[in-house]
Design an enzyme around this catalytic site. Structure first.
Site, PDB file in Angstrom:
ATOM      1  N   ASN A  71      -4.743  -7.334   0.940  1.00  0.00           N
ATOM      2  CA  ASN A  71      -6.188  -7.041   0.952  1.00  0.00           C
ATOM      3  C   ASN A  71      -6.967  -8.344   1.066  1.00  0.00           C
ATOM      4  OD1 ASN A  71      -5.324  -4.442   0.299  1.00  0.00           O
ATOM      5  ND2 ASN A  71      -5.852  -4.621  -1.868  1.00  0.00           N
ATOM      6  N   TYR A 115       1.812   3.299  -2.570  1.00  0.00           N
ATOM      7  CA  TYR A 115       1.241   3.726  -3.850  1.00  0.00           C
ATOM      8  C   TYR A 115       0.232   4.839  -3.627  1.00  0.00           C
ATOM      9  CZ  TYR A 115      -3.149   0.913  -3.346  1.00  0.00           C
ATOM     10  OH  TYR A 115      -4.340   0.363  -2.941  1.00  0.00           O
ATOM     11  N   ARG A 128       7.540   1.480  -5.323  1.00  0.00           N
ATOM     12  CA  ARG A 128       7.748   0.136  -4.762  1.00  0.00           C
ATOM     13  C   ARG A 128       8.981  -0.553  -5.325  1.00  0.00           C
ATOM     14  NH1 ARG A 128       2.470  -2.724  -7.275  1.00  0.00           N
ATOM     15  NH2 ARG A 128       2.966  -4.311  -5.725  1.00  0.00           N
ATOM     16  N   ASN A 137      -4.483 -10.447 -11.966  1.00  0.00           N
ATOM     17  CA  ASN A 137      -4.282  -9.056 -11.551  1.00  0.00           C
ATOM     18  C   ASN A 137      -3.216  -8.353 -12.386  1.00  0.00           C
ATOM     19  OD1 ASN A 137      -5.865  -7.739  -9.744  1.00  0.00           O
ATOM     20  ND2 ASN A 137      -4.911  -8.621  -7.921  1.00  0.00           N
ATOM     21  N   LYS A 168     -14.870 -11.854 -13.136  1.00  0.00           N
ATOM     22  CA  LYS A 168     -15.499 -10.816 -12.316  1.00  0.00           C
ATOM     23  C   LYS A 168     -15.856  -9.628 -13.205  1.00  0.00           C
ATOM     24  CE  LYS A 168     -11.756 -11.220  -9.940  1.00  0.00           C
ATOM     25  NZ  LYS A 168     -10.613 -11.070  -9.032  1.00  0.00           N
ATOM     26  N   GLY A 222     -17.783  -6.708 -12.153  1.00  0.00           N
ATOM     27  CA  GLY A 222     -18.261  -5.517 -11.436  1.00  0.00           C
ATOM     28  C   GLY A 222     -19.773  -5.510 -11.309  1.00  0.00           C
ATOM     29  N   GLY A 256     -21.933  -8.396 -12.388  1.00  0.00           N
ATOM     30  CA  GLY A 256     -21.873  -9.682 -11.686  1.00  0.00           C
ATOM     31  C   GLY A 256     -20.659 -10.501 -12.073  1.00  0.00           C
ATOM     32  N   ASP A 287     -10.188  -8.163  -4.860  1.00  0.00           N
ATOM     33  CA  ASP A 287      -9.517  -8.938  -3.798  1.00  0.00           C
ATOM     34  C   ASP A 287     -10.546  -9.450  -2.789  1.00  0.00           C
ATOM     35  OD1 ASP A 287      -7.174  -8.105  -5.071  1.00  0.00           O
ATOM     36  OD2 ASP A 287      -7.031  -6.317  -3.822  1.00  0.00           O
TER      37      ASP A 287
HETATM   38  O1  KDG Z   1      -6.337  -4.977  -6.119  1.00  0.00           O
HETATM   39  C1  KDG Z   1      -6.037  -3.736  -5.519  1.00  0.00           C
HETATM   40  C2  KDG Z   1      -4.551  -3.523  -5.634  1.00  0.00           C
HETATM   41  O2  KDG Z   1      -4.242  -3.383  -6.983  1.00  0.00           O
HETATM   42  C3  KDG Z   1      -4.094  -2.316  -4.905  1.00  0.00           C
HETATM   43  O3  KDG Z   1      -4.330  -2.442  -3.526  1.00  0.00           O
HETATM   44  C4  KDG Z   1      -2.634  -2.008  -5.152  1.00  0.00           C
HETATM   45  O4  KDG Z   1      -1.656  -4.154  -4.869  1.00  0.00           O
HETATM   46  C5  KDG Z   1      -1.781  -3.186  -5.536  1.00  0.00           C
HETATM   47  C6  KDG Z   1      -1.117  -3.158  -6.808  1.00  0.00           C
HETATM   48  O5  KDG Z   1      -0.031  -3.743  -6.885  1.00  0.00           O
HETATM   49  O6  KDG Z   1      -1.677  -2.597  -7.755  1.00  0.00           O
END
Ligand code: KDG
Length: 318
Positions: A38, A90, A105, A165, A224, A226, A229, A256
């Protein structure tokens, strides 16, 4: 060689078009996901020079992804097609108020990534490398690849941005916290969302979170938040950046796109606060429709959204 490089797992996305769990006849819209992919697509749509490294299966989903990068102008020339492992997918399921990611996955082609899949000359010649905690979570080899790429980038003076993430489905929380806190200290910019910032630091307040992220060793933290801001923090100052107030349908991929817009603006030499405003404006478009990639704005639209954000902000000034 591309100026902005990312690597990790791309996924084909099946996004539920209605609320409720799986049931016969439920419709899903097919799209693309995978945080690092992304990011690469968003870099390219926003006018940056994007390169992407990964592995996909020798299957229809892998071919869809190869076609995506080609259409989007992302350099995917080093992506390996692996006949022995499938491309990951997913599902996004919603129950009305929250959305859930369901992954298929395990054992995927991208989970076989190793440092050998990341050519050092790409990292050395890039202006910016973007790495993520999802890439660290999917496999031992891909986690090693992240650390090796960061080492190469640091030695070459390539800027490293990092989005932890955190996905609790992919690894135990204690492991995720330990690895992502350690990695944050190796990067130039650490970019979690508020919830992840809270998980990483145990703090509640955005400014306290940002300060603790800086203490981990990153010279800059971007939190971040949302529709609230973002906070951009360095040892010198904290800057609060607003967001456009929009109707959110699906936040998938907004972070992303924020990361990508921030990276593009940094590489263009914009000031950090301006880069974050541009990122906030671009991300606001992603939440307004289904899918991580569908709603990523192109540069002209992102510039217009930035104009709207600046105007809204000026009106809000007392
Ligand atoms: O940031 C969005 C992603 O979380 C989504 O596209 C799916 O990559 C992904 C994941 O592993 O959760």
């Amino acid at each position: 060689m591309p100026e902005i490089v990312s690597f990790g797992e791309p996924l084909v996305e099946f996004n539920a078009e209605s609320v409720g769990g799986p049931r016969p006849g439920a419709l899903y819209s097919t799209g693309f996901g995978g945080d690092s992919s992304n990011f690469a697509v968003a870099v390219s749509r926003l006018g940056g020079d994007a390169g992407y490294l990964s592995r996909v299966g020798d299957d229809g989903f892998g071919r869809m992804l190869l076609e995506l990068w080609k259409t989007e102008g992302v350099d995917a020339g080093h992506v390996v097609v692996d006949p022995g492992h499938p491309t990951g997918v997913y599902f996004i399921l919603r129950d009305g108020t929250t959305a859930e990611f369901v992954y298929r996955r395990c054992g995927s082609a991208a989970a076989q990534l190793t440092p050998d899949d990341v050519p050092p000359d790409w990292i050395e010649n890039a202006r910016l490398l973007h790495v993520t905690g999802i890439t660290q979570a999917i496999g031992r080899g891909s986690c090693d690849a992240v650390f090796q790429a960061i080492d190469v980038a640091r030695a070459a003076g390539t800027t490293v941005t990092y989005d932890p993430n955190i996905r609790p489905q992919l690894w135990p929380l204690h492991e995720a916290r330990a690895v992502t806190r350690y990695t944050a200290g190796m990067c130039d910019v650490v970019m979690p969302n508020l919830e992840e910032g809270r998980l990483l630091t145990g703090r509640e307040d955005p400014h306290d979170i940002a300060d603790e992220l800086l203490e981990l060793g990153a010279p800059m933290a971007v939190l971040k938040m949302g529709s609230a801001g973002a906070v951009v923090a360095t040892a010198r100052e904290h800057v609060r950046v607003p967001a456009l107030q929009v109707r959110a349908t699906d936040p998938t991929g907004a972070g992303d796109t924020f990361n990508a817009a921030f990276a593009v603006a940094l590489v263009e030499g914009r000031a950090v606060a301006d880069a974050a405003r541009f990122a906030s404006a671009a991300a606001s478009h992603v939440v307004q429709g289904l899918g991580a990639v569908n709603q990523i704005p192109r540069r002209r639209l992102a510039d217009r959204l930035l104009g709207e954000l600046t105007a809204a902000d000026a009106r809000a000034e007392p």
